[in-house]
Design an enzyme around this catalytic site. Structure first.
Site, PDB file in Angstrom:
ATOM      1  N   PRO A 296       8.107  72.170  19.722  1.00 50.13           N
ATOM      2  CA  PRO A 296       8.507  72.022  18.333  1.00 50.13           C
ATOM      3  C   PRO A 296       8.085  73.176  17.427  1.00 50.13           C
ATOM      4  O   PRO A 296       6.968  73.693  17.536  1.00 50.13           O
ATOM      5  CB  PRO A 296       7.795  70.729  17.894  1.00 50.13           C
ATOM      6  CG  PRO A 296       6.731  70.499  18.899  1.00 50.13           C
ATOM      7  CD  PRO A 296       7.236  71.085  20.176  1.00 50.13           C
ATOM      8  N   ASN A 297       8.992  73.538  16.573  1.00 52.58           N
ATOM      9  CA  ASN A 297       8.804  74.557  15.517  1.00 52.58           C
ATOM     10  C   ASN A 297       8.789  75.995  16.033  1.00 52.58           C
ATOM     11  O   ASN A 297       8.740  76.929  15.235  1.00 52.58           O
ATOM     12  CB  ASN A 297       7.519  74.279  14.694  1.00 52.58           C
ATOM     13  CG  ASN A 297       7.532  72.899  14.084  1.00 52.58           C
ATOM     14  OD1 ASN A 297       8.477  72.556  13.381  1.00 52.58           O
ATOM     15  ND2 ASN A 297       6.531  72.083  14.375  1.00 52.58           N
TER      16      ASN A 297
ATOM     17  N   ARG B 152       8.001  81.407  10.147  1.00 50.12           N
ATOM     18  CA  ARG B 152       6.915  80.433  10.048  1.00 50.12           C
ATOM     19  C   ARG B 152       5.546  81.105  10.164  1.00 50.12           C
ATOM     20  O   ARG B 152       5.307  81.811  11.148  1.00 50.12           O
ATOM     21  CB  ARG B 152       7.123  79.485  11.237  1.00 50.12           C
ATOM     22  CG  ARG B 152       6.032  78.534  11.503  1.00 50.12           C
ATOM     23  CD  ARG B 152       6.205  77.877  12.869  1.00 50.12           C
ATOM     24  NE  ARG B 152       5.151  76.915  13.034  1.00 50.12           N
ATOM     25  CZ  ARG B 152       4.640  76.559  14.188  1.00 50.12           C
ATOM     26  NH1 ARG B 152       5.102  77.067  15.317  1.00 50.12           N
ATOM     27  NH2 ARG B 152       3.668  75.689  14.234  1.00 50.12           N
TER      28      ARG B 152
ATOM     29  N   TYR C 108       1.481  83.742  13.606  1.00 53.67           N
ATOM     30  CA  TYR C 108       2.348  83.845  14.793  1.00 53.67           C
ATOM     31  C   TYR C 108       3.091  85.173  14.913  1.00 53.67           C
ATOM     32  O   TYR C 108       3.737  85.404  15.935  1.00 53.67           O
ATOM     33  CB  TYR C 108       3.360  82.684  14.790  1.00 53.67           C
ATOM     34  CG  TYR C 108       2.677  81.331  14.856  1.00 53.67           C
ATOM     35  CD1 TYR C 108       1.908  80.975  15.957  1.00 53.67           C
ATOM     36  CD2 TYR C 108       2.784  80.418  13.806  1.00 53.67           C
ATOM     37  CE1 TYR C 108       1.260  79.741  16.017  1.00 53.67           C
ATOM     38  CE2 TYR C 108       2.140  79.187  13.860  1.00 53.67           C
ATOM     39  CZ  TYR C 108       1.383  78.858  14.964  1.00 53.67           C
ATOM     40  OH  TYR C 108       0.738  77.650  15.021  1.00 53.67           O
TER      41      TYR C 108
ATOM     42  N   ASN D 247       5.245  76.777  26.249  1.00 56.51           N
ATOM     43  CA  ASN D 247       4.484  76.649  25.006  1.00 56.51           C
ATOM     44  C   ASN D 247       4.839  75.293  24.400  1.00 56.51           C
ATOM     45  O   ASN D 247       5.867  75.155  23.742  1.00 56.51           O
ATOM     46  CB  ASN D 247       4.807  77.774  24.024  1.00 56.51           C
ATOM     47  CG  ASN D 247       3.944  77.693  22.775  1.00 56.51           C
ATOM     48  OD1 ASN D 247       3.268  76.688  22.535  1.00 56.51           O
ATOM     49  ND2 ASN D 247       3.963  78.747  21.980  1.00 56.51           N
TER      50      ASN D 247
ATOM     51  N   ALA E 255       2.636  71.929  19.125  1.00 53.94           N
ATOM     52  CA  ALA E 255       1.716  70.873  18.664  1.00 53.94           C
ATOM     53  C   ALA E 255       1.572  69.731  19.673  1.00 53.94           C
ATOM     54  O   ALA E 255       0.547  69.045  19.697  1.00 53.94           O
ATOM     55  CB  ALA E 255       2.183  70.339  17.320  1.00 53.94           C
TER      56      ALA E 255
ATOM     57  N   GLU F 159       0.561  76.947  30.740  1.00 49.97           N
ATOM     58  CA  GLU F 159       0.552  76.631  29.297  1.00 49.97           C
ATOM     59  C   GLU F 159       0.266  77.910  28.515  1.00 49.97           C
ATOM     60  O   GLU F 159      -0.687  78.636  28.835  1.00 49.97           O
ATOM     61  CB  GLU F 159      -0.540  75.589  29.025  1.00 49.97           C
ATOM     62  CG  GLU F 159      -0.617  75.178  27.575  1.00 49.97           C
ATOM     63  CD  GLU F 159      -1.840  74.299  27.301  1.00 49.97           C
ATOM     64  OE1 GLU F 159      -2.156  73.404  28.103  1.00 49.97           O
ATOM     65  OE2 GLU F 159      -2.500  74.544  26.272  1.00 49.97           O
TER      66      GLU F 159
ATOM     67  N   HIS G 202       0.027  79.869  24.585  1.00 54.64           N
ATOM     68  CA  HIS G 202      -0.007  79.810  23.119  1.00 54.64           C
ATOM     69  C   HIS G 202      -0.028  81.216  22.549  1.00 54.64           C
ATOM     70  O   HIS G 202      -0.744  82.095  23.060  1.00 54.64           O
ATOM     71  CB  HIS G 202      -1.218  79.030  22.625  1.00 54.64           C
ATOM     72  CG  HIS G 202      -1.186  77.618  23.089  1.00 54.64           C
ATOM     73  ND1 HIS G 202      -0.343  76.678  22.553  1.00 54.64           N
ATOM     74  CD2 HIS G 202      -1.847  77.009  24.106  1.00 54.64           C
ATOM     75  CE1 HIS G 202      -0.496  75.541  23.200  1.00 54.64           C
ATOM     76  NE2 HIS G 202      -1.397  75.715  24.151  1.00 54.64           N
TER      77      HIS G 202
ATOM     78  N   ARG H  41      -9.033  78.292  15.773  1.00 58.38           N
ATOM     79  CA  ARG H  41      -8.363  77.602  14.667  1.00 58.38           C
ATOM     80  C   ARG H  41      -8.964  76.209  14.444  1.00 58.38           C
ATOM     81  O   ARG H  41     -10.093  75.955  14.851  1.00 58.38           O
ATOM     82  CB  ARG H  41      -6.857  77.567  14.965  1.00 58.38           C
ATOM     83  CG  ARG H  41      -6.265  78.985  15.089  1.00 58.38           C
ATOM     84  CD  ARG H  41      -4.782  78.959  15.339  1.00 58.38           C
ATOM     85  NE  ARG H  41      -4.065  78.334  14.244  1.00 58.38           N
ATOM     86  CZ  ARG H  41      -2.792  77.925  14.337  1.00 58.38           C
ATOM     87  NH1 ARG H  41      -2.110  78.101  15.466  1.00 58.38           N
ATOM     88  NH2 ARG H  41      -2.212  77.355  13.302  1.00 58.38           N
TER      89      ARG H  41
HETATM   90  C1  DQA Z   1       0.955  77.167  19.228  1.00 59.08           C
HETATM   91  C2  DQA Z   1      -0.389  76.582  18.803  1.00 59.08           C
HETATM   92  C3  DQA Z   1      -0.241  75.116  18.405  1.00 59.08           C
HETATM   93  O1  DQA Z   1      -1.500  74.585  17.987  1.00 59.08           O
HETATM   94  C4  DQA Z   1       0.734  74.965  17.263  1.00 59.08           C
HETATM   95  O2  DQA Z   1       0.954  73.602  16.959  1.00 59.08           O
HETATM   96  C5  DQA Z   1       2.031  75.668  17.494  1.00 59.08           C
HETATM   97  C6  DQA Z   1       2.020  76.973  18.161  1.00 59.08           C
HETATM   98  C7  DQA Z   1       0.856  78.668  19.538  1.00 59.08           C
HETATM   99  O3  DQA Z   1       1.742  79.165  20.230  1.00 59.08           O
HETATM  100  O4  DQA Z   1      -0.073  79.354  19.087  1.00 59.08           O
HETATM  101  O5  DQA Z   1       3.084  75.223  17.053  1.00 59.08           O
HETATM  102  O6  DQA Z   1       1.372  76.514  20.419  1.00 59.08           O
END
Ligand code: DQA
Length: 143
Positions: A10-11, A18, A23, A75, A78, A99, A101, A108
């Site tokens: 998501p996102n 964003r 990011y 990735n 959240a 996984e 990020h 964070r």
């Molecule tokens: C993320 C880190 C997550 O905590 C966050 O919710 C994201 C992006 C990252 O790629 O740094 O949406 O996965």
């Protein structure tokens, strides 16, 4: 030939707009293009999928298992910190998952320090911006 799958949660579709200070300014399209190029340099093939919906991500993991990919770069955004259902899906399939990020989640908020998924993944790469995806791809390509 290496057949890899790149999945984003998501996102991640909003990258580039964003929270750029966290990011970066690159977009999801750029990630998908760059990782496709890298995988193809190694003679492999990359498929890409992004969804904002937990169930769709779970369905895609199940389908990926049928397609016998060599690895999944994921990735989960959240959902990393909340989703027992995604953890069970990763456990249920045979394909190894890395996984990934973009940000260093450990620097964070404390709720981002915990991953529901890392313990059932092949590995975890955090904090290297777009290179987190590149490093994950290389881990599979050099396997
Ligand atoms: C993320 C880190 C997550 O905590 C966050 O919710 C994201 C992006 C990252 O790629 O740094 O949406 O996965």
């Amino acid at each position: 030939m290496n057949r890899l799958l790149l999945m984003n949660g998501p996102n991640i579709n909003l990258l580039g707009k964003r929270e750029k200070e966290i990011y970066g300014a690159f977009t999801l399209q750029t990630i998908e293009e760059k990782i496709t190029e890298l995988v193809e340099e190694y003679g492999g093939k990359l498929d890409c999928f992004q969804s904002n919906h937990e169930g769709e991500l779970i369905d895609h993991l199940h389908q990926a298992n049928e397609k016998s990919y060599d690895g999944i770069i994921f990735n989960p955004a959240a959902y990393t910190h909340t989703s027992i259902a995604l953890r069970d899906a990763i456990t249920a399939i045979d394909t190894p998952v890395i996984e990934v990020h973009i940000s260093n989640v450990h620097k964070r908020e404390t709720f981002r320090h915990q991953s529901m998924l890392a313990a059932v993944c092949y590995g975890q790469i955090v904090g290297f911006g777009m290179d987190s995806y590149r490093l994950a791809a290389l881990a599979f390509l050099n396997k």
